[in-house]
Design a protein around this motif. Structure first.
Motif, mmCIF file in Angstrom:
data_model
loop_
_atom_site.group_PDB
_atom_site.id
_atom_site.type_symbol
_atom_site.label_atom_id
_atom_site.label_comp_id
_atom_site.label_asym_id
_atom_site.label_seq_id
_atom_site.Cartn_x
_atom_site.Cartn_y
_atom_site.Cartn_z
ATOM 1 N N MET A 284 1.040 -1.243 0.041
ATOM 2 C CA MET A 284 0.068 0.169 -0.072
ATOM 3 C C MET A 284 1.135 1.227 -0.030
ATOM 4 S SD MET A 284 -3.021 -0.751 2.516
ATOM 5 C CE MET A 284 -4.061 -2.246 2.724
ATOM 6 N N SER A 285 0.436 2.308 -0.766
ATOM 7 C CA SER A 285 1.157 3.487 -0.729
ATOM 8 C C SER A 285 1.077 4.126 0.469
ATOM 9 C CB SER A 285 0.724 4.450 -1.836
ATOM 10 O OG SER A 285 -0.580 4.832 -1.609
ATOM 11 N N PRO A 286 1.926 5.056 1.006
ATOM 12 C CA PRO A 286 1.614 5.954 2.190
ATOM 13 C C PRO A 286 0.355 6.540 2.353
ATOM 14 C CG PRO A 286 3.844 6.468 1.227
ATOM 15 C CD PRO A 286 3.170 5.606 0.189
ATOM 16 N N ILE B 175 -2.852 5.512 0.927
ATOM 17 C CA ILE B 175 -3.730 4.596 0.985
ATOM 18 C C ILE B 175 -3.490 3.780 2.540
ATOM 19 C CG2 ILE B 175 -4.434 1.998 0.491
ATOM 20 C CD1 ILE B 175 -5.069 3.773 -1.870
ATOM 21 N N ARG C 213 -5.168 6.528 4.863
ATOM 22 C CA ARG C 213 -6.804 6.404 4.578
ATOM 23 C C ARG C 213 -7.545 5.162 5.091
ATOM 24 N NH1 ARG C 213 -10.316 5.875 0.068
ATOM 25 N NH2 ARG C 213 -8.831 5.270 -1.329
ATOM 26 N N ARG C 214 -6.861 3.943 4.741
ATOM 27 C CA ARG C 214 -7.723 2.515 4.886
ATOM 28 C C ARG C 214 -7.273 1.993 6.231
ATOM 29 N NH1 ARG C 214 -11.990 1.864 2.652
ATOM 30 N NH2 ARG C 214 -11.653 -0.564 3.103
ATOM 31 N N VAL C 215 -6.069 2.341 6.851
ATOM 32 C CA VAL C 215 -5.595 1.442 7.892
ATOM 33 C C VAL C 215 -5.362 2.293 9.114
ATOM 34 C CG1 VAL C 215 -3.894 -0.020 8.801
ATOM 35 C CG2 VAL C 215 -4.342 -0.044 6.336
ATOM 36 N N PRO D 187 -8.686 5.193 10.122
ATOM 37 C CA PRO D 187 -9.900 4.500 10.543
ATOM 38 C C PRO D 187 -9.718 3.812 12.120
ATOM 39 C CG PRO D 187 -9.559 3.907 8.350
ATOM 40 C CD PRO D 187 -8.475 4.577 8.686
ATOM 41 N N GLN D 188 -8.339 3.658 12.444
ATOM 42 C CA GLN D 188 -8.364 3.160 13.783
ATOM 43 C C GLN D 188 -8.013 4.114 14.777
ATOM 44 O OE1 GLN D 188 -5.833 -0.766 14.167
ATOM 45 N NE2 GLN D 188 -5.520 -0.506 12.018
#
Lengths: 279, 251
Positions: A186-188, A190, A193-195, A198-199
């Motif tokens: 994953m790019s920085p 992504i 945004r995705r990992v 959200p946490q």
């Protein structure tokens, strides 16, 4: 034959709780009786002014200021937090300097600063620096109205606090999460945004709700630049009719209503964010 | 040649943890890295995926330099985005699983195909369900990681790595965080992968797995490769005293 093992179990009793509850209910009844029968309190005025037109306009202004200032604060704050955690020393220093400046000066001063910007910078222009020609320019006082000054003052100040909240949230996400995302190529962007975000959001929500509720009441500071919101409107009215307490109750009731709504939203968000967390 | 490491050096501050590692791994080969803790085996594995920057030497995967671009007799460091793209064909499984706790098992497996390869949701989901079935967890697709046992989480993590269709799989002590009775189910999945011809580098303390599945065992100590060879040779008849001392302690 009954053995001792079959004897019934008696749970611990809490008589003190019943006594305390009774005392509190009694005090509440006394208070309500006092309020309802105090002739000078003018509860009729509270009811009368609750939906009065200028109060309503003040309420809308308070809501507008809170929502826009918090949006500015949250978006800018998140960007600042990511900058502060960046590997890039330039981004890190810029964000650090921003937080230092905007947390380090009183919000009242910042509000007044934006409002009186026109006195030192009469023209806002886009052009070449150090006396080069301007491409576009506006008179400062047409750009900086009471409302934009209020948004700049409240929003930019809030961003500094939100930056620290978001930074703490991101910092609490396990470093293994970033590694796992990286290993999945994953790019920085992504990864954030995705990992990561959200946490982090789960930990950011409670303090952000706190900030929003605080902002709701902080907006009354725009009184200093002459923008009438809820508190100021109530003050303007009791300045005329000298019914201070009833009008302060009117304002307080509305703040309580808004805070209640925000608390409900906060609880919903917290439930949504706790997906996958073992409780 | 799938992986080629030449004189790899790595320091953390003043401590040199890799003191010139040479290793080549052929396609389809299963290699285990063995050694006492602090020997640098995990660090070396992470270097292969550029999760750690190396300070000297070089590593290539599938003939491509890891983390750098060779030009005019120099090695230029890649941008994070370029490094990310170069990792596509390398899957990695961690000791602590590192599943995304806010996503279900199937969402964990779908994540990279969806957001890195930009596959369609339907295709990613189908592939994810197939992979979960392959690691024996078809019935746990909707479970969150916190609802799964350690062994199940690690099997989801393997499925997640496989979803990028890697040609090389790196395992960093994949069973060290598991209760003893859950180790077997993870090793079974890994054996299956090895049998299908996947190239694998496994940092492990499971001597049985190394003996049974690996083509080659590499024993490391204090940042150097002490000896390497077929498991029968290294595990049964080691030629170095350090290897013998280590094996006596773990067997």
């Amino acid at each position: 034959m009954m053995s001792t093992a079959d004897e019934p179990i008696v749970r611990l009793r809490h008589p003190g709780r019943w006594v305390a509850a009774a005392v509190i209910v009694f005090l509440l009844v006394v208070f309500i009786h006092f309020v309802a029968t105090a002739p000078k309190l003018r509860l009729d005025l509270v009811v009368g002014y609750l939906f009065e037109k200028s109060i309503m306009l003040g309420l809308v202004k308070t809501l507008q200021l809170t929502v826009i200032a918090m949006l500015v604060g949250a978006v800018l704050g998140t960007i600042l937090a990511v900058m502060r955690l960046s590997e890039n020393p330039v981004l890190r220093s810029v964000a650090g300097g921003y937080v230092w400046l905007f947390r380090g000066t009183p919000i009242l001063v910042q509000l007044l600063f934006w409002f009186f910007l026109g006195t030192v910078v009469p023209q806002l222009s886009i052009g070449l620096p150090f006396g080069g020609p301007d491409l576009i320019s506006w008179p400062t006082n047409t750009v900086i109205t009471q409302f934009t000054a209020a948004i700049l003052g409240l929003g930019l100040n809030e961003a500094a606090y939100m930056a620290e909240i978001v930074r703490a949230g991101i910092g609490s996400v396990d470093s293994g999460q970033r590694e796992a995302a990286e290993a999945l190529s994953m790019s920085p962007w992504i990864t954030y945004r995705r990992v990561i975000l959200p946490q982090a959001a789960r930990l950011i929500v409670p303090p952000t709700a706190n900030q929003t509720i605080s902002m709701l009441k902080l907006t009354s500071l725009v009184l200093v630049i002459g923008l009438p919101e809820l508190t100021t409107t109530a003050q303007l009215i009791y300045g005329r009719n000298f019914q201070q307490i009833p009008l302060l109750i009117v304002a307080s009731l509305w703040y309580l209503v808004l805070t209640t709504i925000l608390t409900v939203i906060q609880n919903r968000l917290e439930n949504r964010m706790s997906r996958g967390v073992r409780r | 040649m799938m992986v080629e490491a030449i004189n790899v050096r790595k320091s953390f501050g003043a401590v040199e943890v890799l003191k010139g590692i040479d290793l080549t791994v052929d396609a389809g080969e299963v290699v285990s890295l063995l050694g006492p803790s602090g020997s640098g085996k995990s660090t070396f594995l992470r270097c292969i995926n550029h999760l750690e920057r190396i300070d000297g030497g070089e590593i290539s995967v599938n003939g491509e330099l890891v983390g750098y671009r060779r030009q005019n007799g120099r090695k230029y460091e890649l941008r994070p985005r370029e490094t990310a793209a170069a990792r596509r064909h390398v899957g990695m499984v961690f000791q602590r699983f590192n599943l995304f706790p806010h996503r279900t098992a199937v969402e964990n497996v779908m994540e990279a195909p969806l957001f890195v390869k930009r596959e369609t949701r339907a295709a990613a989901k189908q592939q994810a369900l197939d992979l979960l079935d392959r690691v024996g967890l078809a019935d746990k697709a909707a479970a969150y990681p916190a609802q799964l046992s350690g062994g199940q989480q690690q099997r989801v993590a393997i499925a997640r790595a496989l979803a990028m269709r890697p040609t090389l799989m790196l395992f960093d002590e994949p069973t060290s965080a598991l209760d003893p009775e859950l180790v077997g189910e993870v090793l079974e999945v890994m054996k299956g992968l090895a049998a299908e011809g996947m190239t694998m580098i496994v940092v492990t303390h499971e001597i049985g797995f190394a003996r049974e599945v690996c083509h080659r065992v590499v024993f490391m100590d204090a940042g150097v490769v002490v000896e390497a060879g077929p498991p029968q040779q290294v595990l049964t008849n080691p030629s170095h005293a350090r290897t013998r001392t280590f094996l006596q302690k773990v067997l």
